[in-house]
Structure formats: C-alpha cells, structure tokens
Design an enzyme around this catalytic site. Structure first.
Site, PDB file in Angstrom:
ATOM      1  N   HIS A   1       0.726   1.567 -13.686  1.00 47.25           N
ATOM      2  CA  HIS A   1       1.641   0.161 -13.342  1.00 47.25           C
ATOM      3  C   HIS A   1       2.628   0.516 -13.359  1.00 47.25           C
ATOM      4  CE1 HIS A   1       1.670  -3.779 -15.405  1.00 47.25           C
ATOM      5  NE2 HIS A   1       3.217  -2.926 -16.654  1.00 47.25           N
TER       6      HIS A   1
ATOM      7  N   ASN B   1      -5.692   2.643 -12.640  1.00 47.16           N
ATOM      8  CA  ASN B   1      -4.884   2.131 -12.407  1.00 47.16           C
ATOM      9  C   ASN B   1      -3.857   2.692 -12.283  1.00 47.16           C
ATOM     10  OD1 ASN B   1      -4.166  -0.944 -12.130  1.00 47.16           O
ATOM     11  ND2 ASN B   1      -3.472  -1.414 -13.793  1.00 47.16           N
TER      12      ASN B   1
ATOM     13  N   ALA C   1       8.876   8.305 -10.114  1.00 49.19           N
ATOM     14  CA  ALA C   1       7.040   8.237 -10.794  1.00 49.19           C
ATOM     15  C   ALA C   1       5.833   7.630  -9.857  1.00 49.19           C
ATOM     16  CB  ALA C   1       7.836   7.150 -12.212  1.00 49.19           C
ATOM     17  N   GLU C   2       5.918   6.648  -9.582  1.00 42.90           N
ATOM     18  CA  GLU C   2       4.360   6.536  -9.096  1.00 42.90           C
ATOM     19  C   GLU C   2       3.709   7.072  -8.026  1.00 42.90           C
ATOM     20  OE1 GLU C   2       3.778   2.123  -8.840  1.00 42.90           O
ATOM     21  OE2 GLU C   2       5.080   1.374  -8.847  1.00 42.90           O
TER      22      GLU C   2
ATOM     23  N   GLY D   1       1.060  -1.414   0.214  1.00 50.24           N
ATOM     24  CA  GLY D   1      -0.196  -0.292   0.055  1.00 50.24           C
ATOM     25  C   GLY D   1       0.717   1.508   0.260  1.00 50.24           C
ATOM     26  N   THR D   2       1.464   1.544  -0.643  1.00 51.04           N
ATOM     27  CA  THR D   2       3.008   2.564  -0.808  1.00 51.04           C
ATOM     28  C   THR D   2       1.589   3.326  -1.563  1.00 51.04           C
ATOM     29  OG1 THR D   2       4.524   1.659  -2.211  1.00 51.04           O
ATOM     30  CG2 THR D   2       4.884   1.570  -0.060  1.00 51.04           C
TER      31      THR D   2
ATOM     32  N   LEU E   1     -10.127  -7.935 -12.754  1.00 50.31           N
ATOM     33  CA  LEU E   1     -11.903  -7.726 -12.183  1.00 50.31           C
ATOM     34  C   LEU E   1     -12.401  -7.748 -13.622  1.00 50.31           C
ATOM     35  CD1 LEU E   1     -11.278  -4.174 -10.474  1.00 50.31           C
ATOM     36  CD2 LEU E   1     -12.407  -6.311  -9.944  1.00 50.31           C
TER      37      LEU E   1
END
Ligand code: GAR
Length: 215
Positions: A125, A123, A195-196, A17-18, A109
């Site tokens: 990625h 999302n 980045a994320e 969960g970062t 999903l």
C-alpha cells in the site's frame, strides 16, 4: 541457490505492474531466494503487467469480475464476487501457489476469500498505514489525500491481508519525504522508487523464508 526450497507465489495485479517487475528482478538478482513466482493473475485483460509476465516467461491469467449493472440485486453482487474469487482460487490451486502477493491489485477480495489464506496474502500500500488507507484509498488517490492533508512524510507499507481493508499485520514500512512542488504523480513515482520496489521483494523474501522453515 537452486537447491533451496522456494515457495510458489502468485502475484495479482491490475495495471502497469511495476511492483511485479520489481519482484521478477529481485528473483533474478537473488534478493528473493525462497519464493518463486508461478503465476501472475490480472483482473484487467489489458494490464501491462501481463506483458511483463509474458516477457519473463511466467504463466499469466486473466480473472475478470462480471460487470456491475445498475439493476444488480444484492444476490447478483454476491454471485459476481463469488464467481470472480472462485476463478482466482482455481488458478491458485492449479499452479500450487502458497503465497499470494497483491501488487497493485485494485479489486476487493471478500472475507470468504481472505479467510482461506490466513497470513498467506501480502499487499503493498502506497502510504504509511494507518494513514490514507482503507476503502477508497488506492493508486493516485492515496497520494492526492496525503498532499491535500499536508503531511510532510509518507511512504509505503507491506502487510498481511485479512478481512479489514489495509488492516492486517504490518510486515515492513518505509518513509518517504514530501518535497515542495510535489504533485500526486511525482509523489507516486518517488514512493515507488524509494520505497515500494525495495520493500515488496524484501517482504516476500521474509515471509517465504519463514515458510520454508515451517514445512
Ligand atoms: C502501486 O503504487 C501500489 O502501491 C498501489 O497501486 C500501484 C500499482 O502500481 N496499490 C494500492 O493502492 C493498493 N491499495 P504497479 O501496477 O505499477 O505496481
């Protein structure tokens, strides 16, 4: 700031969960001004992200898919997927979430689910889509594939979710350079840091701000 409309958002996780933490921090710091995390849903009961939600005072839920058995028929598989998605939908409906963020959510999903929320599911990625994405590419596997191919640049992508795995419209991307001596673990950490954790909050802010203008 408190006067602004905020779009209720559910964050789906499977592990550490970062990225969820980055969203929580961005909501606190004001990078996110048009969304409010109203629920965290994990498909793993022991996901550390649930502790992060608890610490931030955010309602959190577990939606586990019934374990697959070797003897499962196609009908069994369909029923398990259906029940899993129904549970997620119930939580989304009951918390009033209008945006769903997949932040390291590693379960699939189905189209039955994604088609109910067109351009409402986003999302993150950990590669530059269309490289190293689609079925089977998740978590460390993505970085292993990038290193074994020998690309010199990788990165992260935030995109809308549709029926094609990692195939929905791209919202934001950021490149990250590969360095000599990178291992999948080192690269995963650098892609997250560079980045994320920056990209996902910015993407949620973009999508939610746009939605506040539509309603
Ligand atoms: C992140 O690197 C995320 O991009 C990736 O899983 C990790 C979850 O970390 N997601 C995928 O690979 C989706 N296909 P986190 O739980 O610490 O946010």
């Amino acid at each position: 700031m408190g006067e602004e409309k905020r779009i209720k958002t559910a964050v789906l996780i499977s592990g550490g969960g970062t990225n969820l933490q980055a969203l929580i921090d961005a909501q606190k710091s004001g990078v996110i001004r048009h969304a409010e995390i109203c629920a965290v849903i994990s498909n793993k009961a022991d996901a550390y992200g649930l502790v992060r939600a608890e610490n931030a005072g955010i309602p959190h839920f577990v939606a586990e898919k019934e374990k697959a058995e070797d003897t499962d028929t196609a009908d069994d598989r369909e029923r398990k997927q259906h029940e899993f998605e129904e549970r997620i939908e119930e939580i989304i409906e009951s918390t009033g979430a209008k945006i769903i963020v997949l932040a390291g959510f590693l379960a699939i999903l189905s189209e039955n689910f994604t088609s109910k929320y067109p351009e409402r599911i986003i999302n993150i990625h950990p590669s530059l889509i269309p490289s190293f994405c689609g079925k089977g590419y998740y978590g460390l596997k993505v970085h292993e594939a990038a290193l074994s191919y020998g690309v010199k640049v990788t990165g992260a992508t935030v995109h809308f979710v549709n029926e094609v795995p990692d195939g929905g419209r791209i919202i934001l991307q950021k490149a990250v350079y590969i360095k000599d001596g990178d291992t999948p673990e080192i690269l995963q950490k650098r892609v997250m840091e560079e980045a994320e954790w920056e990209l996902l909050p910015r993407a949620l802010e973009l999508v939610s701000e746009k939605m506040t203008k539509e309603i």
